[in-house]
Write an enzyme that holds these catalytic residues in place. Structure first.
Site, PDB file in Angstrom:
ATOM      1  N   ARG A 148      -3.908  -4.674   7.441  1.00 11.04           N
ATOM      2  CA  ARG A 148      -4.898  -3.666   7.858  1.00 11.04           C
ATOM      3  C   ARG A 148      -6.082  -4.332   8.554  1.00 11.04           C
ATOM      4  O   ARG A 148      -6.553  -3.873   9.590  1.00 11.04           O
ATOM      5  CB  ARG A 148      -5.401  -2.884   6.642  1.00 11.04           C
ATOM      6  CG  ARG A 148      -4.488  -1.785   6.169  1.00 11.04           C
ATOM      7  CD  ARG A 148      -5.102  -1.071   4.981  1.00 11.04           C
ATOM      8  NE  ARG A 148      -5.152  -1.916   3.803  1.00 11.04           N
ATOM      9  CZ  ARG A 148      -6.107  -1.898   2.876  1.00 11.04           C
ATOM     10  NH1 ARG A 148      -7.142  -1.073   3.034  1.00 11.04           N
ATOM     11  NH2 ARG A 148      -6.059  -2.672   1.828  1.00 11.04           N
ATOM     12  N   ASP A 165       0.839  -1.199   0.000  1.00  7.50           N
ATOM     13  CA  ASP A 165       0.000   0.000   0.000  1.00  7.50           C
ATOM     14  C   ASP A 165       0.874   1.250   0.000  1.00  7.50           C
ATOM     15  O   ASP A 165       1.996   1.233   0.522  1.00  7.50           O
ATOM     16  CB  ASP A 165      -0.905   0.016   1.234  1.00  7.50           C
ATOM     17  CG  ASP A 165      -1.999  -1.038   1.160  1.00  7.50           C
ATOM     18  OD1 ASP A 165      -2.372  -1.421   0.033  1.00  7.50           O
ATOM     19  OD2 ASP A 165      -2.484  -1.470   2.223  1.00  7.50           O
ATOM     20  N   ASP A 190      -6.395   2.345   7.622  1.00  8.13           N
ATOM     21  CA  ASP A 190      -5.033   2.848   7.773  1.00  8.13           C
ATOM     22  C   ASP A 190      -5.050   4.363   7.891  1.00  8.13           C
ATOM     23  O   ASP A 190      -6.113   4.986   7.985  1.00  8.13           O
ATOM     24  CB  ASP A 190      -4.147   2.387   6.608  1.00  8.13           C
ATOM     25  CG  ASP A 190      -4.695   2.822   5.243  1.00  8.13           C
ATOM     26  OD1 ASP A 190      -5.247   3.927   5.143  1.00  8.13           O
ATOM     27  OD2 ASP A 190      -4.571   2.057   4.274  1.00  8.13           O
ATOM     28  N   TYR A 217       6.156  -8.585   8.497  1.00 12.20           N
ATOM     29  CA  TYR A 217       5.945  -7.145   8.634  1.00 12.20           C
ATOM     30  C   TYR A 217       6.195  -6.694  10.068  1.00 12.20           C
ATOM     31  O   TYR A 217       5.977  -7.461  11.020  1.00 12.20           O
ATOM     32  CB  TYR A 217       4.496  -6.771   8.298  1.00 12.20           C
ATOM     33  CG  TYR A 217       4.034  -7.115   6.913  1.00 12.20           C
ATOM     34  CD1 TYR A 217       4.084  -6.179   5.883  1.00 12.20           C
ATOM     35  CD2 TYR A 217       3.515  -8.383   6.622  1.00 12.20           C
ATOM     36  CE1 TYR A 217       3.638  -6.493   4.611  1.00 12.20           C
ATOM     37  CE2 TYR A 217       3.073  -8.705   5.353  1.00 12.20           C
ATOM     38  CZ  TYR A 217       3.134  -7.759   4.347  1.00 12.20           C
ATOM     39  OH  TYR A 217       2.697  -8.072   3.085  1.00 12.20           O
TER      40      TYR A 217
END
Length: 309
Positions: A183, A50, A92, A78
């Site tokens: 997310r 993203d 987000d 991540y």
């Protein structure tokens, strides 16, 4: 008199660039910028990050694009910061705040909730995603204020670790299967804690066996005197598959697409007791990938076009 526009001649470039994608740039925009610097004819990425996310974005050039699907299928790791107490319409920092709640949770409560999200779980894909319905990305429906029903998907959270908590910011480390939306994971953790949440930051640090150790920024790429030297070889994408070494004659037959009975070829180097995907070489030059089947039968899969040069 109008002059015909001169078409730029692109170079044949083969290799993998481990890019540290900056915040605010789409994966495709990052690819276009890198492709321009390298003057590469053919390029592709291995799954999007993203725009608000940063970190490891492997970019494939030339022959490496044949193997980009392997990284789409790979597990990812991540580091993320979850902002507890605030929900946004995108999940987000790029979205609008749609709900704010008080946050009153302890580290012990957080640990108990995280345990519920480890292993196989189901996720409902977000409306702000590139998944398509009737040929149209979901995010386009979302921007029109339309919410569609989405079927929950099976994903696996291999590792979910509590890094730190300084209210309202919860830092986590996540290793997950393909198709996982971090997310959504952040939102679901916030919902389970009773306060809601959105992602404040997201940084990808590993894709398959590729890690951040050799990453470069777009600025470093553009400033380098020999940017092509920053590329990793094509087989950097294939390090998780065991190697097979062929003789010159076997290599020729392999590149013609022939199945090879390696059990009858004592000079070939074959991994013992392995059935499945392998990377194939002659004189340490990558020829492509293959499936090693029962009785050491080597079935060609994807071949390197330049291997015959």
């Amino acid at each position: 008199m109008n002059q015909a526009k001169v078409k730029r001649v692109r170079d044949i470039v083969d290799g993998v660039l481990l890019l540290d994608k900056p915040v605010g740039l789409s994966s495709n925009d990052a690819l276009i910028k890198a492709k321009r610097v390298l003057n590469a004819k053919k390029a592709g990425h291995t799954g999007t990050l993203d725009p608000f996310a940063t970190g490891l974005l492997p970019l494939c050039f030339g022959e490496a694009t044949k193997f980009s699907q392997d990284l789409l299928e790979a597990d990812k790791t991540y580091l993320t910061t979850v902002h507890l107490g605030q929900r946004t319409d995108t999940g987000d920092t790029e979205g609008q705040v749609i709900e704010t709640r008080d946050v009153d949770v302890t580290p012990e409560q957080i640990e108990a909730v995280l345990a519920r999200f480890r292993g196989p779980i189901k996720q409902v894909p977000p409306m702000y995603s590139a998944l398509k319905r009737d040929g149209k990305p979901l995010y386009e429906y979302a921007r029109e204020g339309i919410t569609l029903e989405r079927e929950a998907r099976d994903v696996t959270i291999h590792q979910l670790e509590f890094v730190s908590y300084e209210a309202p910011f919860l830092k986590l480390s996540v290793t997950c299967s393909k198709g996982t939306y971090i997310r959504v994971l952040g939102e679901d953790i916030g919902a389970a804690l009773g306060c809601g949440a959105h992602l404040n930051a997201l940084r990808r640090i590993q894709v398959g066996d590729l890690v951040m150790q050799d990453v470069v920024t777009l600025e470093q790429l553009a400033a380098h005197a020999e940017p092509l030297s920053l590329l990793s070889p094509v087989d950097a994408l294939l390090s998780s598959f065991p190697p097979v070494q062929l003789t010159a004659e076997l290599a020729k037959r392999f590149l013609q697409g022939q199945r090879l009975p390696l059990g009858k070829e004592p000079e070939a180097v074959v991994p013992a007791d392995h059935i499945g995907r392998v990377r194939v070489y002659h004189a340490d030059k990558l020829l492509g990938t293959a499936q090693l089947q029962k009785f050491a039968i080597l079935a060609p899969e994807r071949l390197i076009a330049t291997a015959t040069n």
